[in-house]
Design a protein around this motif. Structure first.
Motif, PDB file in Angstrom:
ATOM      1  N   PHE B  52       0.869  -1.178   0.000  1.00  9.13           N
ATOM      2  CA  PHE B  52       0.000   0.000   0.000  1.00  9.13           C
ATOM      3  C   PHE B  52       0.899   1.219   0.000  1.00  9.13           C
ATOM      4  O   PHE B  52       1.805   1.322   0.830  1.00  9.13           O
ATOM      5  CB  PHE B  52      -0.865   0.015   1.264  1.00  9.13           C
ATOM      6  N   ILE B  53       0.657   2.147  -0.897  1.00 10.16           N
ATOM      7  CA  ILE B  53       1.445   3.376  -0.830  1.00 10.16           C
ATOM      8  C   ILE B  53       0.530   4.584  -1.016  1.00 10.16           C
ATOM      9  O   ILE B  53      -0.315   4.605  -1.911  1.00 10.16           O
ATOM     10  CB  ILE B  53       2.633   3.391  -1.826  1.00 10.16           C
ATOM     11  N   GLN B  54       0.694   5.530  -0.103  1.00 15.12           N
ATOM     12  CA  GLN B  54      -0.029   6.796  -0.265  1.00 15.12           C
ATOM     13  C   GLN B  54       0.905   7.715  -1.037  1.00 15.12           C
ATOM     14  O   GLN B  54       1.961   8.097  -0.542  1.00 15.12           O
ATOM     15  CB  GLN B  54      -0.387   7.373   1.098  1.00 15.12           C
ATOM     16  N   MET B  55       0.513   8.022  -2.258  1.00 11.28           N
ATOM     17  CA  MET B  55       1.380   8.818  -3.124  1.00 11.28           C
ATOM     18  C   MET B  55       1.173  10.307  -2.871  1.00 11.28           C
ATOM     19  O   MET B  55       0.309  10.706  -2.107  1.00 11.28           O
ATOM     20  CB  MET B  55       1.128   8.463  -4.586  1.00 11.28           C
ATOM     21  N   GLU B  56       1.953  11.125  -3.561  1.00 12.59           N
ATOM     22  CA  GLU B  56       1.920  12.568  -3.336  1.00 12.59           C
ATOM     23  C   GLU B  56       0.737  13.238  -4.013  1.00 12.59           C
ATOM     24  O   GLU B  56       0.390  14.374  -3.691  1.00 12.59           O
ATOM     25  CB  GLU B  56       3.240  13.214  -3.783  1.00 12.59           C
ATOM     26  N   ASP B  57       0.119  12.569  -4.955  1.00  8.61           N
ATOM     27  CA  ASP B  57      -1.097  13.086  -5.587  1.00  8.61           C
ATOM     28  C   ASP B  57      -1.705  11.959  -6.428  1.00  8.61           C
ATOM     29  O   ASP B  57      -1.136  10.870  -6.505  1.00  8.61           O
ATOM     30  CB  ASP B  57      -0.825  14.349  -6.438  1.00  8.61           C
ATOM     31  N   ILE B  59      -2.069  11.766  -9.620  1.00 11.21           N
ATOM     32  CA  ILE B  59      -1.321  11.436 -10.841  1.00 11.21           C
ATOM     33  C   ILE B  59      -0.240  10.417 -10.476  1.00 11.21           C
ATOM     34  O   ILE B  59      -0.061   9.401 -11.159  1.00 11.21           O
ATOM     35  CB  ILE B  59      -0.678  12.697 -11.457  1.00 11.21           C
ATOM     36  N   GLY B  60       0.451  10.699  -9.377  1.00  7.01           N
ATOM     37  CA  GLY B  60       1.484   9.775  -8.915  1.00  7.01           C
ATOM     38  C   GLY B  60       0.885   8.416  -8.566  1.00  7.01           C
ATOM     39  O   GLY B  60       1.498   7.375  -8.817  1.00  7.01           O
ATOM     40  N   ALA B  63       0.290   6.583 -11.743  1.00  8.33           N
ATOM     41  CA  ALA B  63       1.586   6.151 -12.283  1.00  8.33           C
ATOM     42  C   ALA B  63       2.094   4.933 -11.520  1.00  8.33           C
ATOM     43  O   ALA B  63       2.549   3.951 -12.117  1.00  8.33           O
ATOM     44  CB  ALA B  63       2.594   7.293 -12.185  1.00  8.33           C
ATOM     45  N   ALA B  64       1.999   4.991 -10.202  1.00  8.51           N
ATOM     46  CA  ALA B  64       2.529   3.894  -9.381  1.00  8.51           C
ATOM     47  C   ALA B  64       1.782   2.593  -9.655  1.00  8.51           C
ATOM     48  O   ALA B  64       2.402   1.528  -9.749  1.00  8.51           O
ATOM     49  CB  ALA B  64       2.457   4.247  -7.898  1.00  8.51           C
ATOM     50  N   LEU B  90      -3.011   9.613 -17.476  1.00 10.31           N
ATOM     51  CA  LEU B  90      -2.422   8.284 -17.301  1.00 10.31           C
ATOM     52  C   LEU B  90      -3.440   7.161 -17.481  1.00 10.31           C
ATOM     53  O   LEU B  90      -3.056   6.016 -17.708  1.00 10.31           O
ATOM     54  CB  LEU B  90      -1.717   8.188 -15.950  1.00 10.31           C
TER      55      LEU B  90
END
Ligand SMILES: Cc1ncc(C[n+]2csc(CCOP(=O)(O)OP(=O)(O)O)c2C)c(N)n1
Ligand code: SF4
Lengths: 272, 377
Positions: B52-57, B59-60, B63-64, B90
């Protein structure tokens, strides 16, 4: 004996798209030598890029290559690395791609200290779209969208990376080709986010507008202004005016790497 | 053994459906009313070795999940309208690079920030057209907590089978409503995984469609080296500008959906056999519509409900048939008229069309639908 680059290049993918005298090719050769030195298994290596002239690099190299969207390389690469931490992940792209449209992903990849090696090819211009100014175009310089000289201050990419939390940060130039692979090797071997800023040149859209008579002049300028970090320690602020530091600028081997931190999350969740 | 049951929110059911489907990667950015999907997955994924990753936004995040999916992990993100707007570029990348992934959109109203805690259904056209360039879309619209679980599983299956992004849209009402759900046993629901290559790494071409419309997909790191790009590409994955190759690729990526609508479409009908008027409704609105149908029948009006669970591709054939059979179709949706355009398009004037719309943050109630039917008939 001449170095055999051919074996790393995908068959039939040359000639590349870069203009004669473009510095990106020098960086690619450095990357190939570095990957060889590290004896990377290409099937376990992912090279990820965004959009721009620099970002065309992965297509030429034999590996798991991912040419993404403008600015998003670091975020795609984060997905690749976290999904399979055994992959060696190399990101490459231009200064515009990495620090303008992709600035947010860039700083957050640095903050997380995720294990990847990000090679920024800083030619201080948007080459692919014809020479508009980037966050790294020197103040006062001419770009297609700064006909009266660039009013914007610049980003110092290496300082940005250090400030954001990357744990290996180094800088060199296309005029120092041997140092390129040396630093990339150190970056790949470093566990954590490594940023290697390579100042290179875009004769076509920057040199021409800014009165560089030739690529040689652009290289000479890079050589003239590059000061190895060690030498700089003995120089006065006055002597360092207009210069930039090269070599390893920062390294921290204490900060935990992101995928390892996440493995601890998994261990806790599984009650280990 | 009795099956496991629980009282769950729609968002929680979605997260657990993803785990059931075999999700191993979530990348997201918090936004109301979708956040519980992320919260539950942050707890559940590491239990199964997922990430699980909380991205910076957003869009990220998009992408992830594409990067993770190409590296072999079934991947999902969850957001709401503003987040989908950010992901649009994306989403197109996932279409052209033919990367399976699931995008959950818990809909709220309004352009921009709108009413973050109110329900809406105004992203249905965004789900169809929300990215530049020509592309096919698959979007599912469950209307209950149980169905959110099951449709999330189906979304993964479709995305893996057709190698493309699939969106699941439900609104804030179902997302936050609590209902009893019965968990399917492992193996009870079909789980489809992407087709791996049957050729050696040396012979692998990531877009080789000679053996079927959907090329097999290898994973980065599994021994296969290949190139992925958002440029128009040939079957080997490398960019091309050859007109005939570009044309064939673009068409194949749409045909792989449109030639398989029977497999992708799913809908529910209630009392449509003899219906003179059809209520055409999806998501939480379809629950009000069902009440309205009962009420109308009590009043002697032969009403029926058509409820698509797949809205993209659009259920053209069945909607056209119903238009021929009935006097009127009433489209009820929590927006100012979006799917009604499609209903009008395919019904070709065969029946009257009326709309019940609402964007004030309140659900459409059965009375509104009943009134509209009486007005149109
Ligand atoms: C979303 C989006 N915006 C803009 C562009 C147009 N664009 C393509 S490359 C580029 C700039 C590339 O500059 P840089 O990253 O510095 O690399 P260089 O070409 O100089 O190597 C721009 C603005 C795009 N492809 N996508
Ligand atoms: S335009 Fe500039 S950056 Fe692009 S290939 Fe030519 S020289 Fe290199």
């Amino acid at each position: 004996m001449a170095y055999d680059y051919e074996k790393s290049i995908r068959p039939g993918k040359l000639p590349h798209i870069w203009c004669p005298g473009c510095g990106h090719g020098i960086v690619m050769k450095g990357l190939i030598r570095a990957m060889d030195t590290c004896e990377l298994d290409r099937a376990k290596t992912s090279i990820v890029s965004g959009i721009g002239c620099a970002s065309r690099l992965p297509g030429y190299l034999d590996a798991c290559t991912l040419h993404t969207a403008h600015g998003r390389a670091a975020a795609f690469a984060t997905g690749v690395k976290l999904a399979d931490p055994e992959m060696t992940v190399i990101v490459c792209g231009g200064d515009g791609d990495g620090t303008a449209i992709g600035g947010n992903h860039f700083i957050h990849a640095c903050r997380r200290n995720i294990d990847m090696t990000y090679v920024v090819m800083n030619n201080y211009i948007y080459g692919m779209t014809g020479g508009q100014f980037s966050p790294c175009t020197p103040t006062g310089a001419k770009a297609s969208t700064t006909p009266y000289g660039n009013p914007d201050p610049i980003f110092d990419i290496s300082k940005l990376a250090i400030g954001a939390g990357a744990t290996f940060v180094a800088r060199t130039t296309a005029a120092h080709p041997r140092e390129i692979d040396k630093l990339i090797v150190q970056g790949i071997k470093h566990k954590g986010m490594a940023v290697i800023e390579v100042l290179d040149d875009c004769p076509t859209t920057y040199g021409r507008r800014n009165k560089f008579r030739s690529v040689v002049d652009m290289m000479k300028e890079l050589k003239k202004n590059a000061v190895p970090a060690k030498a700089a320690a003995k120089m006065t602020a006055e002597q360092l005016q207009g210069k930039f530091l090269t070599g390893v600028l920062f390294q921290d081997t204490e900060k935990p790497e992101y995928c390892e931190m996440y493995q601890e999350v998994i261990n806790k969740a599984q009650g280990a | 053994m009795a099956k496991k049951v629980a009282l769950l929110q729609g968002n929680e059911a979605c997260a657990l459906g993803a785990v059931y489907a075999g999700a191993k990667f979530f990348g997201g950015y918090p936004i109301t009313p979708s956040t519980e999907v992320a919260e539950v997955l942050s707890a559940e994924l590491p239990k199964v070795g997922g990430k699980f990753i909380q991205m910076e936004d957003e869009i990220g995040a998009m992408a992830a999940i594409i990067g993770a999916s190409l590296t072999g992990a079934k991947s999902i993100t969850a957001t709401s309208g503003p987040g989908v707007s950010l992901k649009q570029e994306l989403i197109g990348y996932a279409c052209i690079a033919e990367t399976p992934c699931v995008i959950i959109n818990v809909m709220r109203g309004g352009p921009s920030t709108g009413m973050p805690t109110g329900p809406g259904q105004s992203d249905v056209m965004q789900a169809r057209w929300g990215t530049h360039g020509d592309h096919a879309a698959i979007a599912l619209v469950p209307n209950s907590c149980q169905e959110i679980f099951e449709e999330t599983v189906r979304a993964f299956n479709l995305s893996e089978k057709y190698r493309m992004p699939v969106q699941v849209l439900f609104d804030e009402i179902v997302g936050h409503m609590r209902e009893r759900i019965v968990f399917p046993e492992p193996g009870e629901l079909e789980i489809i995984d992407r087709q791996p290559p049957s050729v050696s790494p040396a012979d692998y071409k990531p877009y080789d469609s000679s053996k079927g419309q959907v090329p097999p997909l290898a994973a980065f790191g599994s021994g296969y080296k290949f190139h992925v790009t958002g440029l128009n590409k040939a079957d080997d994955g490398f960019p091309t500008t050859k007109a005939e190759l570009v044309d064939a690729e673009e068409r194949r990526q749409i045909d792989k959906v449109m030639d398989n609508v029977d497999d992708i479409l799913k809908n529910e009908e209630y009392l449509t056999d003899d219906a003179e008027v059809i209520i055409w409704a999806y998501g939480s609105t379809s629950r009000s519509a069902r009440y309205a149908v009962n009420k109308l029948r009590e009043d002697g009006i032969k009403a029926g409900l058509f409820r698509p669970l797949t809205i993209w591709p659009f259920p053209e054939a069945r909607t056209a048939e119903l238009a021929k059979q009935c006097k009127a179709i009433i489209v009820a949706e929590m927006n100012l008229g979006q799917m009604i355009y499609e209903v009008e398009r395919v019904s070709k004037g065969d029946c009257a069309i009326g709309g019940v719309f609402r964007v004030d943050g309140e659900p459409i109630n059965p009375g509104q639908i009943v009134d509209k039917v009486k007005e149109v008939l």
